[in-house]
Design a protein around this motif. Structure first.
Motif, mmCIF file in Angstrom:
data_model
loop_
_atom_site.group_PDB
_atom_site.id
_atom_site.type_symbol
_atom_site.label_atom_id
_atom_site.label_comp_id
_atom_site.label_asym_id
_atom_site.label_seq_id
_atom_site.Cartn_x
_atom_site.Cartn_y
_atom_site.Cartn_z
ATOM 1 N N GLU B 42 0.834 -1.192 0.000
ATOM 2 C CA GLU B 42 0.000 0.000 0.000
ATOM 3 C C GLU B 42 0.869 1.243 0.000
ATOM 4 O O GLU B 42 2.072 1.165 0.220
ATOM 5 C CB GLU B 42 -0.883 -0.002 1.246
ATOM 6 N N SER B 43 0.234 2.414 -0.193
ATOM 7 C CA SER B 43 1.043 3.627 -0.197
ATOM 8 C C SER B 43 1.664 3.819 1.186
ATOM 9 O O SER B 43 1.030 3.554 2.198
ATOM 10 C CB SER B 43 0.194 4.834 -0.585
ATOM 11 N N HIS B 214 0.839 -0.995 -6.418
ATOM 12 C CA HIS B 214 -0.047 -1.278 -5.288
ATOM 13 C C HIS B 214 -1.156 -2.220 -5.751
ATOM 14 O O HIS B 214 -2.002 -2.612 -4.979
ATOM 15 C CB HIS B 214 -0.634 0.017 -4.739
ATOM 16 N N LEU B 216 -2.314 -5.646 -6.983
ATOM 17 C CA LEU B 216 -1.952 -7.062 -7.055
ATOM 18 C C LEU B 216 -2.278 -7.680 -8.406
ATOM 19 O O LEU B 216 -1.486 -8.435 -8.976
ATOM 20 C CB LEU B 216 -2.733 -7.828 -5.991
#
Lengths: 264, 326
Positions: B42-43, B214, B216
């Motif tokens: 994630e970020s 980010h 998948l």
């Protein structure tokens, strides 16, 4: 079921070039003859690539931008021709949630200030206590404790901020909510929380949603109908499953094929 | 497979006025020759900082605290600073997320690609350079390459600008390409084309690729192996197949479960509770413990190490093991 919103041949052109005598010679057709309708309690998905006019369309429906032609019939009443004073009473019933909760909350307001601003604008007669109670209730609805009311936006994470902007919209008890990419700026592990919250609120309050998104997986998950937009026009629309199962327009097919899917 | 890059116990911290942000805390992985490693997270989980640390592109107040980045038998973090420009852009090149921000607005596309080639091949003549630039633009399948040489970045669309970035990164036959969210700023249809281009180029050029994203699902299109990052650490690393079909770490599993699924429309998504820990307020034990549904008391106090649970499948978790799968 009742139609809460009906849009007919809506157009919004932006002049980009002036010809002789200062008349506009060329236009960008941001919204070019769009028609659709939305039933109460349902969700309409608007999908398309950036620049296709999704956001302009949403803002035009809310009359944040004035349209050039066409009709917007909200709860049986044409709101395109209403004056700014007349539209004010309708504004309360249609609210918007923006994409980026980092830009759409005023950093100098407390959470209470942000959420109560609409209330103070639309109902001057309410007492302070009433306003406080409504704000606290709205915060509770989105799953935030009322102790946070005196905090400032920078103290919150992205997911919490988006909850605050949902509370800001809900506090006015709207019937139509425009969700302009409400989760695309959130972390993957937070997106599901916010989507669940939106679906819950819809059921609880019988809200109607216009859901703008580019994540087709989420659109498929929550929308009853979808409209696929390209260059200001709706190229395909229909029941979500029908559009996803058997897309008719070549552009819809390209869009669906381009979306990466997990080989599960 | 022969390893071209070995990263060991990498720590990158940012020293702020009144706090220390531990962006990367003990990242280790190997990159094989010609392999595509997807770095997913994630970020704010430290994927970009990890990538920039590999070629020491960390600016103050950031500092690479410790760790090793071994490339061709040398530790890039220990060699003399003055050798790094010879490696950056030549042996290891990088593609940034926002092509329009990464390209200079005041030089033509052709000049910017030339610049990289010139920096590493001092005695290449002007005519040769021009030919090379054209060849690269043809290779990245840009429309109308002749005209594009003389155009400025603002004349290009997002997809075209990203193709120019790719051309630039390939200009000196790199052995490793780091792509930092190369398609995040692009529309889905353009994204699909750029991913297609990466596949083709990988076949032709045979470089190793570290693909940071980010998303998948996007990563699954390209990667041979996937490393999942959370709060500055790699929590799971395995082949694409294993990660997708038999994920072990609770975070990886939860991520898959939280995605909307076909045939289950309008149902509740299985959200992950809580929030990502802030970089300067990480939990004492396992970083994922507050959000984990398998967590035991021991997880609160002890930090798990990255362990190889089966050949090639590494997991950082105290609870889950091979038997936890069923």
């Amino acid at each position: 079921m009742e139609k809460i919103l009906k849009v007919e041949e809506l157009k919004k052109y932006y002049p980009v070039k002036k010809g002789v005598f200062g008349r506009a010679a060329e236009f960008i057709k941001a919204v070019d003859g769009v028609s659709f309708s939305l039933l109460r309690g349902q969700t309409l998905g608007l999908v398309g690539e950036s620049g296709c006019g999704k956001s302009t369309l949403a803002r035009t429906i809310l009359r944040l931008i004035d349209s050039d032609s066409g009709k917007i019939i909200f709860k049986g009443r044409d709101i395109t021709a209403l004056s700014h004073r007349e539209i004010k009473s309708t504004r309360k019933d249609m609210q918007i949630i923006f994409q980026d909760p980092f830009n759409s909350l005023d950093p100098r307001f407390t959470v209470f200030g942000i959420v109560s601003e609409g209330l103070r604008n639309f109902s001057q007669k309410k007492s302070k206590k009433e306003i406080y109670q409504k704000v606290a209730k709205a915060l509770e609805d989105v799953g935030l404790p009322r102790e946070l009311l005196s905090r400032y936006p920078h103290e919150f994470s992205g997911g919490q901020r988006q909850r605050i902007s949902i509370a800001r919209a809900l506090v006015l008890e709207p019937e139509l909510l425009v969700l302009d990419e409400p989760v695309s700026s959130l972390d993957v592990s937070i997106q599901a929380q916010v989507i669940n919250l939106l679906v819950d609120l819809q059921k609880k309050k019988n809200l109607s949603y216009i859901f703008i998104a580019h994540d087709l997986g989420i659109v498929r998950h929550i929308c009853d109908q979808v409209c696929v937009m390209k260059d200001g026009k709706i190229v395909e629309s229909g029941k979500t499953e029908a559009v996803f199962q058997s897309p008719g327009h070549p552009y819809t097919r390209t869009l669906l094929d381009s979306a990466p899917a997990l080989p599960l | 497979m022969e390893n071209i890059l070995q990263v060991r116990n990498l720590h990158t911290y940012f020293y702020l006025e009144n706090s220390v942000v531990k962006a990367v805390e003990g990242v280790s992985f190997d990159l094989g020759k010609g392999e595509v490693l997807g770095l997913v997270g994630e970020s704010g989980c430290g994927k970009s900082v990890t990538a920039y640390s590999l070629i020491k592109l960390i600016d103050k107040p950031g500092r690479i605290k410790k760790g090793e980045v071994i490339f061709k038998g040398k530790d890039l973090l220990k060699i003399n600073e003055k050798f790094l420009p010879k490696i950056r852009g030549k042996d290891i090149s990088i593609i940034f997320q926002e092509p329009h921000a990464a390209l200079s607005p005041v030089y033509t596309v052709g000049y910017q690609i030339e610049e990289t080639i010139r920096a590493h091949n001092r005695n290449m003549g002007g005519k040769q350079l021009k030919e090379k630039v054209l060849e690269l633009l043809v290779k990245v399948e840009i429309k109308d390459p002749y005209a594009k040489i003389k155009s400025y970045p603002h004349n290009l669309s997002g997809g075209e600008a990203q193709r120019v970035m790719i051309a630039q990164s390939l200009s000196c036959q790199p052995q490793i390409v780091i792509a930092d969210e190369p398609t995040t700023a692009l529309d889905v249809t353009i994204q699909a084309k750029v991913i297609g281009l990466f596949k083709k180029l990988k076949e032709e050029e045979n470089f190793s690729l570290i693909f940071i994203t980010h998303d998948l699902a996007l990563c699954a299109q390209l990667a041979d192996r996937i490393a999942v990052m959370y709060a500055g650490q790699i929590v799971e690393i395995a082949s694409l197949d294993k990660i997708i079909k038999e994920p072990l770490h609770p975070y990886t599993k939860a991520l898959f479960l939280s995605l909307p699924k076909k045939g289950k429309e309008k149902t509740k998504l299985q959200a992950i509770k809580g929030d990502v820990p802030e970089a300067d307020k990480k939990p004492k034990g396992c970083f994922f413990y507050p959000r984990c549904n398998l967590g035991k008391n021991s997880c609160r106090e002890n930090r798990p190490e990255l362990k190889e649970i089966e050949p090639g499948h590494w997991v950082r978790c105290l609870v889950c093991g091979i038997e936890g799968r069923r």
